[in-house]
Design a protein around this motif. Sequence first.
Motif, PDB file in Angstrom:
ATOM      1  N   ASP A 138       0.858  -1.183   0.000  1.00  0.00           N
ATOM      2  CA  ASP A 138       0.000   0.000   0.000  1.00  0.00           C
ATOM      3  C   ASP A 138       0.896   1.236   0.000  1.00  0.00           C
ATOM      4  O   ASP A 138       1.249   1.774   1.031  1.00  0.00           O
ATOM      5  N   LEU A 139       1.265   1.672  -1.200  1.00  0.00           N
ATOM      6  CA  LEU A 139       2.126   2.843  -1.337  1.00  0.00           C
ATOM      7  C   LEU A 139       1.329   4.130  -1.491  1.00  0.00           C
ATOM      8  O   LEU A 139       1.899   5.205  -1.651  1.00  0.00           O
ATOM      9  N   GLY A 140       0.001   4.012  -1.464  1.00  0.00           N
ATOM     10  CA  GLY A 140      -0.834   5.198  -1.615  1.00  0.00           C
ATOM     11  C   GLY A 140      -0.929   5.685  -3.041  1.00  0.00           C
ATOM     12  O   GLY A 140      -1.102   6.871  -3.302  1.00  0.00           O
ATOM     13  N   ILE A 141      -0.817   4.746  -3.999  1.00  0.00           N
ATOM     14  CA  ILE A 141      -0.923   5.102  -5.412  1.00  0.00           C
ATOM     15  C   ILE A 141      -1.951   4.192  -6.060  1.00  0.00           C
ATOM     16  O   ILE A 141      -2.231   3.102  -5.560  1.00  0.00           O
ATOM     17  N   PRO A 142      -2.515   4.621  -7.205  1.00  0.00           N
ATOM     18  CA  PRO A 142      -3.483   3.770  -7.898  1.00  0.00           C
ATOM     19  C   PRO A 142      -2.831   2.487  -8.376  1.00  0.00           C
ATOM     20  O   PRO A 142      -1.613   2.380  -8.445  1.00  0.00           O
ATOM     21  N   SER A 143      -3.671   1.497  -8.715  1.00  0.00           N
ATOM     22  CA  SER A 143      -3.158   0.242  -9.257  1.00  0.00           C
ATOM     23  C   SER A 143      -2.334   0.516 -10.500  1.00  0.00           C
ATOM     24  O   SER A 143      -2.721   1.293 -11.373  1.00  0.00           O
ATOM     25  N   LEU A 144      -1.174  -0.144 -10.607  1.00  0.00           N
ATOM     26  CA  LEU A 144      -0.276   0.103 -11.724  1.00  0.00           C
ATOM     27  C   LEU A 144      -0.407  -0.932 -12.835  1.00  0.00           C
ATOM     28  O   LEU A 144       0.303  -0.859 -13.822  1.00  0.00           O
ATOM     29  N   GLY A 145      -1.312  -1.900 -12.670  1.00  0.00           N
ATOM     30  CA  GLY A 145      -1.422  -2.950 -13.671  1.00  0.00           C
ATOM     31  C   GLY A 145      -1.708  -2.427 -15.059  1.00  0.00           C
ATOM     32  O   GLY A 145      -0.960  -2.618 -16.003  1.00  0.00           O
ATOM     33  N   LYS A 157      -1.518   1.219   8.181  1.00  0.00           N
ATOM     34  CA  LYS A 157      -0.998  -0.118   7.920  1.00  0.00           C
ATOM     35  C   LYS A 157       0.316  -0.052   7.154  1.00  0.00           C
ATOM     36  O   LYS A 157       0.689   0.987   6.590  1.00  0.00           O
ATOM     37  N   ALA A 158       1.025  -1.155   7.139  1.00  0.00           N
ATOM     38  CA  ALA A 158       2.342  -1.215   6.517  1.00  0.00           C
ATOM     39  C   ALA A 158       2.268  -0.861   5.034  1.00  0.00           C
ATOM     40  O   ALA A 158       1.302  -1.205   4.350  1.00  0.00           O
ATOM     41  N   ALA A 159       3.285  -0.165   4.568  1.00  0.00           N
ATOM     42  CA  ALA A 159       3.373   0.138   3.145  1.00  0.00           C
ATOM     43  C   ALA A 159       3.797  -1.103   2.377  1.00  0.00           C
ATOM     44  O   ALA A 159       3.356  -1.333   1.241  1.00  0.00           O
ATOM     45  N   VAL A 160       4.670  -1.891   2.977  1.00  0.00           N
ATOM     46  CA  VAL A 160       5.113  -3.158   2.394  1.00  0.00           C
ATOM     47  C   VAL A 160       5.158  -4.191   3.510  1.00  0.00           C
ATOM     48  O   VAL A 160       5.729  -3.934   4.562  1.00  0.00           O
ATOM     49  N   ASP A 161       4.527  -5.334   3.283  1.00  0.00           N
ATOM     50  CA  ASP A 161       4.561  -6.400   4.280  1.00  0.00           C
ATOM     51  C   ASP A 161       4.944  -7.686   3.561  1.00  0.00           C
ATOM     52  O   ASP A 161       4.178  -8.223   2.780  1.00  0.00           O
ATOM     53  N   GLY A 196       6.250  24.393  -8.891  1.00  0.00           N
ATOM     54  CA  GLY A 196       6.329  23.066  -9.489  1.00  0.00           C
ATOM     55  C   GLY A 196       5.178  22.203  -9.043  1.00  0.00           C
ATOM     56  O   GLY A 196       4.227  22.679  -8.405  1.00  0.00           O
ATOM     57  N   THR A 197       5.256  20.909  -9.364  1.00  0.00           N
ATOM     58  CA  THR A 197       4.214  19.952  -9.021  1.00  0.00           C
ATOM     59  C   THR A 197       4.803  18.871  -8.132  1.00  0.00           C
ATOM     60  O   THR A 197       5.849  18.297  -8.448  1.00  0.00           O
ATOM     61  N   LEU A 198       4.125  18.612  -7.011  1.00  0.00           N
ATOM     62  CA  LEU A 198       4.587  17.602  -6.061  1.00  0.00           C
ATOM     63  C   LEU A 198       3.763  16.333  -6.229  1.00  0.00           C
ATOM     64  O   LEU A 198       2.540  16.373  -6.202  1.00  0.00           O
ATOM     65  N   PHE A 199       4.467  15.213  -6.419  1.00  0.00           N
ATOM     66  CA  PHE A 199       3.810  13.917  -6.544  1.00  0.00           C
ATOM     67  C   PHE A 199       4.075  13.123  -5.272  1.00  0.00           C
ATOM     68  O   PHE A 199       5.222  12.937  -4.870  1.00  0.00           O
ATOM     69  N   LYS A 200       2.992  12.644  -4.641  1.00  0.00           N
ATOM     70  CA  LYS A 200       3.105  12.039  -3.329  1.00  0.00           C
ATOM     71  C   LYS A 200       2.712  10.567  -3.330  1.00  0.00           C
ATOM     72  O   LYS A 200       1.745  10.167  -3.986  1.00  0.00           O
ATOM     73  N   THR A 201       3.470   9.767  -2.595  1.00  0.00           N
ATOM     74  CA  THR A 201       3.069   8.424  -2.220  1.00  0.00           C
ATOM     75  C   THR A 201       3.306   8.322  -0.715  1.00  0.00           C
ATOM     76  O   THR A 201       3.767   9.265  -0.092  1.00  0.00           O
ATOM     77  N   VAL A 205      13.694  14.164  -5.614  1.00  0.00           N
ATOM     78  CA  VAL A 205      12.989  12.957  -5.201  1.00  0.00           C
ATOM     79  C   VAL A 205      13.673  12.337  -3.987  1.00  0.00           C
ATOM     80  O   VAL A 205      14.896  12.330  -3.868  1.00  0.00           O
ATOM     81  N   GLY A 206      12.859  11.842  -3.059  1.00  0.00           N
ATOM     82  CA  GLY A 206      13.398  11.186  -1.873  1.00  0.00           C
ATOM     83  C   GLY A 206      12.284  10.641  -1.003  1.00  0.00           C
ATOM     84  O   GLY A 206      11.105  10.993  -1.176  1.00  0.00           O
ATOM     85  N   ALA A 207      12.643   9.792  -0.067  1.00  0.00           N
ATOM     86  CA  ALA A 207      11.677   9.252   0.896  1.00  0.00           C
ATOM     87  C   ALA A 207      11.585  10.205   2.076  1.00  0.00           C
ATOM     88  O   ALA A 207      11.915   9.876   3.218  1.00  0.00           O
ATOM     89  N   VAL A 208      11.142  11.436   1.761  1.00  0.00           N
ATOM     90  CA  VAL A 208      11.039  12.494   2.764  1.00  0.00           C
ATOM     91  C   VAL A 208       9.670  13.157   2.647  1.00  0.00           C
ATOM     92  O   VAL A 208       8.978  13.007   1.648  1.00  0.00           O
ATOM     93  N   THR A 209       9.306  13.910   3.686  1.00  0.00           N
ATOM     94  CA  THR A 209       8.025  14.594   3.700  1.00  0.00           C
ATOM     95  C   THR A 209       8.013  15.740   2.693  1.00  0.00           C
ATOM     96  O   THR A 209       9.055  16.153   2.173  1.00  0.00           O
TER      97      THR A 209
END
Length: 422
Positions: free
Chosen positions: A83-90, A263-267, A386-391, A406-410
Motif C-alpha cells: 500500500d504505497l498510496g498510489i493507484p493500481s499500476l497494472g 498499515k504497513a506500506a510493504v509487508d 512546481g508539481t509535487l507527486f506524493k506516495t 525525489v526522496g523518501a522524505v516529507t
Amino acid sequence: MAPNDSAETNGEATGTVVGRRKAARYIVPLAVAGVAAATIGLVPALADSGDPELPDITAQKLIEKIAASDEEQLSGTVKVSTDLGIPSLGGLAGSFAQGAGAGPGSDGSSASPDTKLMELASGTHTLRVAVDGEERQRLSILGEGSEYSLVHNGDDVWGYDSESNEVYHAQAEGKKARAGGKGGEHKAAPGTPKQFADEALAAAGDTTSVTVGGTAQVAGRDAYKLVIKPKQSGSTIGSITVAVDASTGVPLKFTLAPSSGGKAAVDAGFTKVDFAKPDASSFSFTPPKGAKVTEADEVQAEAEKKGAEQKGAAEKGAAGKALEDLGALEDFKGANVIGEGWNAVAQIEIPGGAGLPTQGSEGMPAQAEQFLDALGDKVTGDFGSGTLFKTRLVNALLTDDGKVYVGAVTKDALVKAADTAK
C-alpha cells in the motif's frame, strides 16, 4: 517471551557489518522504496503468531547471522501486500509499454517481467517461489484462473503469462557476460525477503538505529525481529522490521511502516517455507504450443534502431529536435544528492529544462494523465513553482524549469531541499 530489552540486546549495531559501504548510505530510502515499488518479489501479510522464547542476541550478532546464512535452497508460498498510496499500476504499466514502443521490458508483451512485476507495487498478491542456488529460481504470481511465471534456469530467463499465452525470453546475466554482451540487463527471478534486508542493511550507517525488537513466529518458524529506524526526522519511513529465522538466519518477513502511521506500506513474508532442495522440474520451461514468443535481443535491436532513426530526424529540423528531447528524458544529466541518510534527496536535471507535459500532450496515454493528476499538487517556494507527486513512501517535486527532486522524505523536507539547492 522476547529477549531482554537491555542496552546490549537492543543497542544500536555498530562495527564493520553495519558501517560498511557508508558512502552509499544516502540511498537507504531510495533503495528500499525502489525494491518495494518495482521488484516486490515476496511479501505475505501474515500476522505474527506467538512470541517464542529464544536466547538473547544483540543486533550486531543478528546481522552477522543473516550475513553468514548459507541456505541456497528453499520453496514456499508468499503473499504480497503493498500500500504505497498510489493507484493500481497494472493497466498503467501496459499503457506505458504500448506507448513506449519496442524496448527491453517495455515492448508491450504481457509476459515481459518489467511490465508484469509492476503490478506488485499495489494490492495483495499470492506467489509461489522456488530457489536452488544462483542458477535456478522460479517465481509464480497466482491470479484468478491464470498464472504468471518467471523462471531462471542456467543461461535462460523465461516469462510466461498463461492468460495471454505469451512468452518472453532473455539471456541470463552470466551468459551475457560470457558472450561479451551487456550483462545485468535481465536479472534472475526475484529471491526472498533476504533481498529486502540486504538492501537496507548494506546502506545502514550513522543516521540509522538498528535494534532487536523481540521475537515472532513466521510460517511456523521461530524468529527474531530486527528493527531498523531512521534517527532523523523528516523521513517518510517510520521503521523496517525484518523477522529473521532463528535457526538458519534467513529473513522470513519484511515489514516497512511509514512514519505517517496506518498499515504497513510493504509487508513481506512467507506463509509456508521449506528449506529442502526443490525438484528440478520446478525450473524447466518449454513454450506452450501456439504461444507468442518475444526475444529480448530482438526487442533491444529494434529499440536501438528506433533510437538511431530519432537521432537522424533530430538533425533535420525542429520536429526531429522535439523527438530527440522526448527520448532524452531517460538520459538525465546526473543526480546531485542533497542531505544524507534517510533525508537524502536526489536532484536531477531534465535535458532541455522540460517541465511536466501539459494535459493532452501528444503520446501521453490517458491513464498516465489520470495517474499524474491524481498524485500531483502545485507547490511554491524559493525554488519557484512546481508539481509535487506524493506516495506514502517516496515524494517527487518536478519544478516548472525542469528539475526533479525525489526522496523518501516529507513534503516540507522536499521543498526545503529544493530551496537549498536554489
